[in-house]
Design a protein around this motif. Sequence first.
Motif, short mmCIF file in Angstrom:
data_model
loop_
_atom_site.label_atom_id
_atom_site.label_comp_id
_atom_site.label_asym_id
_atom_site.label_seq_id
_atom_site.Cartn_x
_atom_site.Cartn_y
_atom_site.Cartn_z
N ALA A 1 27.29 57.70 -52.52
CA ALA A 1 26.16 58.37 -53.18
C ALA A 1 26.27 58.31 -54.70
CB ALA A 1 26.06 59.83 -52.71
N ILE A 2 27.48 58.46 -55.22
CA ILE A 2 27.70 58.37 -56.67
C ILE A 2 27.49 56.94 -57.13
CG2 ILE A 2 29.44 58.55 -58.51
CD1 ILE A 2 28.52 61.28 -57.60
N ASN A 3 28.02 55.98 -56.38
CA ASN A 3 27.87 54.58 -56.76
C ASN A 3 26.40 54.18 -56.80
OD1 ASN A 3 29.53 52.10 -57.35
ND2 ASN A 3 28.13 51.32 -55.79
N GLN A 4 25.65 54.63 -55.81
CA GLN A 4 24.23 54.30 -55.74
C GLN A 4 23.46 54.88 -56.93
OE1 GLN A 4 22.29 55.66 -52.17
NE2 GLN A 4 20.61 54.21 -52.42
N ALA A 5 23.90 56.02 -57.42
CA ALA A 5 23.24 56.68 -58.54
C ALA A 5 23.76 56.19 -59.91
CB ALA A 5 23.42 58.19 -58.44
N THR A 6 24.78 55.32 -59.90
CA THR A 6 25.37 54.84 -61.15
C THR A 6 24.62 53.60 -61.63
OG1 THR A 6 27.53 55.70 -60.49
CG2 THR A 6 27.51 54.02 -62.22
N VAL A 7 24.02 53.70 -62.79
CA VAL A 7 23.25 52.60 -63.36
C VAL A 7 24.17 51.39 -63.55
CG1 VAL A 7 21.90 51.82 -65.34
CG2 VAL A 7 21.66 54.17 -64.50
N GLY A 8 23.74 50.25 -63.04
CA GLY A 8 24.49 49.01 -63.23
C GLY A 8 25.64 48.81 -62.26
N ALA A 9 25.88 49.75 -61.37
CA ALA A 9 27.00 49.62 -60.43
C ALA A 9 26.70 48.56 -59.38
CB ALA A 9 27.29 50.95 -59.74
N ALA A 10 27.71 47.78 -59.04
CA ALA A 10 27.57 46.77 -58.00
C ALA A 10 27.39 47.46 -56.65
CB ALA A 10 28.80 45.88 -57.97
N GLN A 11 26.57 46.88 -55.81
CA GLN A 11 26.30 47.46 -54.49
C GLN A 11 27.57 47.61 -53.66
OE1 GLN A 11 23.42 45.24 -52.24
NE2 GLN A 11 23.36 46.73 -50.59
N HIS A 12 28.49 46.67 -53.81
CA HIS A 12 29.76 46.71 -53.07
C HIS A 12 30.93 46.93 -54.03
CE1 HIS A 12 27.64 45.53 -49.49
NE2 HIS A 12 27.08 44.54 -50.16
N SER A 13 30.74 47.82 -54.97
CA SER A 13 31.75 48.08 -55.99
C SER A 13 33.09 48.46 -55.38
CB SER A 13 31.27 49.22 -56.89
OG SER A 13 32.30 49.63 -57.76
N LYS A 14 34.16 47.93 -55.98
CA LYS A 14 35.52 48.29 -55.54
C LYS A 14 35.85 49.74 -55.87
CE LYS A 14 36.10 44.20 -54.00
NZ LYS A 14 35.51 44.00 -52.69
N HIS A 15 35.05 50.38 -56.72
CA HIS A 15 35.22 51.81 -56.98
C HIS A 15 35.04 52.62 -55.70
CE1 HIS A 15 35.43 51.97 -61.41
NE2 HIS A 15 34.64 50.93 -61.40
N MET A 16 34.14 52.16 -54.81
CA MET A 16 33.88 52.91 -53.58
C MET A 16 35.08 52.87 -52.63
SD MET A 16 29.87 52.26 -52.68
CE MET A 16 30.08 50.54 -52.31
N LEU A 17 35.94 51.88 -52.79
CA LEU A 17 37.15 51.78 -51.98
C LEU A 17 38.37 52.34 -52.69
CD1 LEU A 17 36.61 48.15 -50.64
CD2 LEU A 17 36.11 50.32 -49.46
N ALA A 18 38.15 52.89 -53.89
CA ALA A 18 39.23 53.39 -54.75
C ALA A 18 40.20 52.28 -55.12
CB ALA A 18 39.97 54.57 -54.11
N LEU A 19 39.65 51.09 -55.38
CA LEU A 19 40.45 49.93 -55.77
C LEU A 19 40.09 49.43 -57.16
CD1 LEU A 19 40.44 47.98 -52.38
CD2 LEU A 19 42.39 49.17 -53.43
N ALA A 20 39.37 50.26 -57.93
CA ALA A 20 38.98 49.88 -59.29
C ALA A 20 39.00 51.11 -60.19
CB ALA A 20 37.59 49.26 -59.30
#
Length: 143
Positions: free
Chosen positions: A70-89
Amino acid sequence: MPDLQQCSDREDCVKTITLAEYLMGRDVAYPSDYTEQIAQNAQRTVEVINQFLTETGFDGHINSGWRPPAINQATVGAAQHSKHMLALACDLLDPNGTIDHYCLENSDVLARIGLWLEDPRSTPGWCHLQLVPPASGNRIFLP
């Protein structure tokens, strides 16, 4: 604004990051997204980022850590499959591009530690480091 200058006596003056700083309270706010795998990845990411900070002498100030979907989706410019969502970035605050510049000039350090850098042209004001290679496999990559 935090001082992002390199420290000459690295072990004694580097500000490393904590797990709590990396999680940004999202482990509590989004408990169903905070799985055991995310927790393990987050711990490993903090350890590797702190190794980078200690070896390079930069202070660590988080711009963005773990992002639930939900945070990633609301983050401007975030990649759809961002490694942030896996806690790897991890995005480190880098307003003047000092950390990015160091990484571009010292990609061997990134390779030795096991980090990949998003091209600084795509990250104004922060330095994006991740623990897994992008699809291209390039140490320095465009999203």
